[in-house]
Design an enzyme around this catalytic site. Structure first.
Site, PDB file in Angstrom:
ATOM      1  NE  ARG A  52      11.253 163.453 -20.810  1.00 46.65           N
ATOM      2  CZ  ARG A  52      10.470 164.518 -20.732  1.00 46.65           C
ATOM      3  NH1 ARG A  52      10.245 165.077 -19.541  1.00 46.65           N
ATOM      4  NH2 ARG A  52       9.909 165.038 -21.809  1.00 46.65           N
ATOM      5  CE  LYS A 213      -5.959 173.700 -27.597  1.00 44.60           C
ATOM      6  NZ  LYS A 213      -5.568 174.660 -26.547  1.00 44.60           N
ATOM      7  N   GLY A 366       5.328 163.663 -26.482  1.00 46.89           N
ATOM      8  CA  GLY A 366       5.020 162.789 -25.358  1.00 46.89           C
ATOM      9  C   GLY A 366       3.893 161.819 -25.629  1.00 46.89           C
ATOM     10  N   GLY A 389       8.263 169.703 -26.635  1.00 48.24           N
ATOM     11  CA  GLY A 389       8.338 171.094 -27.059  1.00 48.24           C
ATOM     12  C   GLY A 389       9.664 171.439 -27.714  1.00 48.24           C
TER      13      GLY A 389
END
Length: 409
Positions: A52, A213, A366, A389
């Site tokens: 990053r 999930k 990630g 996200g």
């Protein structure tokens, strides 16, 4: 690196609808507030993944070359107040090495020391504010704190794609007090690359979704059922689909909430042009551990006392073949417990296939990016998103506050 180099600009063929750093007209010494994403992992104060930081360099270097005084800001972790363990000092030190000149770390966040450091900076100098989340006004998007940030500069650049889905003071609120407000090269490239997946992906378009999930990915699954040619499912969330189909899942991680959602997806998939593909075989373990007993199943019914921890070899070969013949691939989420070596085979096979694929390859999330790094394949993918996200929300069709607040092109 300059703005003319293709690796830092927008995706070809996709129009970016916001102004960028190319549109800034800066007199030498103009202070520019740059929201970067330096939320990097630290172990004992040492940075373990600096991707990053490196991703922010094109925008930083471009502004320095144009004589700006840079005021960088970022969050790190989720502190509830000043905490030395979440200081940006390691970032300032590494950024100094990468730039070849000192990056001054202010001792506060838009306070007296920050103002003094900016006033003393010369054209091309870089000041880094301390961790934004040491200030409660950051996540609360407090106008007073946003105004204090804005007072440090005369222009604003958002290059923090990983935080662009948050309506925080440094990503959205500041734009009410500071104009021009434009995008950096990283933000521009992230948005245009991901939007191209929604607007004009080369065909066939193959999407691979893993993770734990169904509830986390349901909007993405439904979106790609309409857009993709093939949707390959893996990871623990496949057990919600298997449960919905009536298969035995043993001790596998099953998200009960996701079973009905999976049933709905299976019913809907038949009426879409997208082929929904589930694993045909599995690798199971007697427990979640690196030294667990490992067994390959010729099928997907998991015996009692065992848990599914990876896709099987047949599925790995099939998924790899589909990826290799794709015109475009998007991958989000590992296909198994890749952090445990005995159960990393499926995710490694997919990562290798993505790296070797001749088509366009985009990886988001990630864990997927971490898998690529672990296997030494991250440099062989066309685009690895820096925002988990944010990437998912954009692909779901949601507006990102940190992008919407910027000046329109």
């Amino acid at each position: 690196m300059t703005a003319d180099q293709g690796s830092v600009g927008a995706e070809p063929g996709v129009r970016f609808r916001k102004r960028t750093v190319r549109d800034l007209e800066l007199a030498a010494g103009t202070p520019v507030l740059v929201r970067a994403d330096f939320n990097v992992p630290l172990v004992d104060g040492l940075i373990t993944d600096e991707r990053r930081i490196r991703a922010a360099l094109p925008t930083i270097e471009y502004l320095r070359e144009h004589g700006a005084r840079l005021v960088l800001c970022s969050h790190l972790g989720r502190p509830k107040g000043p905490d030395p363990k979440t200081s940006l000092r390691p970032v300032a030190e590494r950024l100094s090495e990468l730039l070849g000149s000192e990056v001054v770390l202010a001792r506060d966040v838009a306070g007296p020391d920050s103002r003094r450091a900016v006033e003393q900076a010369a054209p091309g100098d870089v000041v880094l504010l301390e961790n934004l989340r040491w200030e409660p006004g950051e996540t609360a998007n407090d106008p007073a704190f946003a105004q204090r940030l804005a007072a440090l500069a005369r222009a604003y650049v958002n290059d923090a794609f990983g935080a662009a889905h948050r309506a925080h003071a440094s990503t959205a609120g500041v734009c009410a007090f500071l104009r021009p407000a434009v995008a950096g090269f990283l933000l521009e490239r992230e948005v245009t690359t991901l939007e191209r997946l929604l607007e004009d992906p080369p065909r066939p378009f193959v999407v691979v979704l893993g993770g734990a999930k169904v509830t986390d990915k349901i909007k993405l699954i439904e979106r790609f059922l309409e857009l993709a040619d093939e949707l390959l499912i893996g990871g623990a969330m496949c057990f919600a689909f298997f449960r919905a189909q009536g298969h035995a899942t043993g001790a596998s991680l099953v998200e009960e909430e996701g079973v009905e959602l999976a049933r709905r997806v299976l019913e809907r998939a038949g009426g879409t042009p997208c082929e929904l593909v589930l694993p045909r075989d599995l690798v199971v373990g007697d427990r979640f551990a690196a030294d667990a007993e490992r067994r390959e199943l010729d099928g997907v019914d998991v015996p009692d006392g065992w848990m599914g921890l990876d896709i099987g070899p047949q599925t790995a070969r099939e998924y790899a073949e589909r990826v290799k013949r794709a015109g475009c691939v998007f991958w989000n989420g590992p296909l198994g417990a890749f952090e445990l070596e005995p159960f990393a085979v499926g995710t490694r096979a997919l990562a290798e296939a993505v790296a070797e694929a001749p088509g366009r390859t985009v990886v988001g999330g990630g864990d997927s990016a971490a898998a690529l790094v672990a296997f030494g394949l991250d440099t062989r993918v066309d685009h690895v998103s820096t925002g988990g996200g944010a990437a998912l929300e954009l692909l779901e069709g949601r507006k990102l506050p940190g992008v919407e607040a910027l000046d329109d092109a």
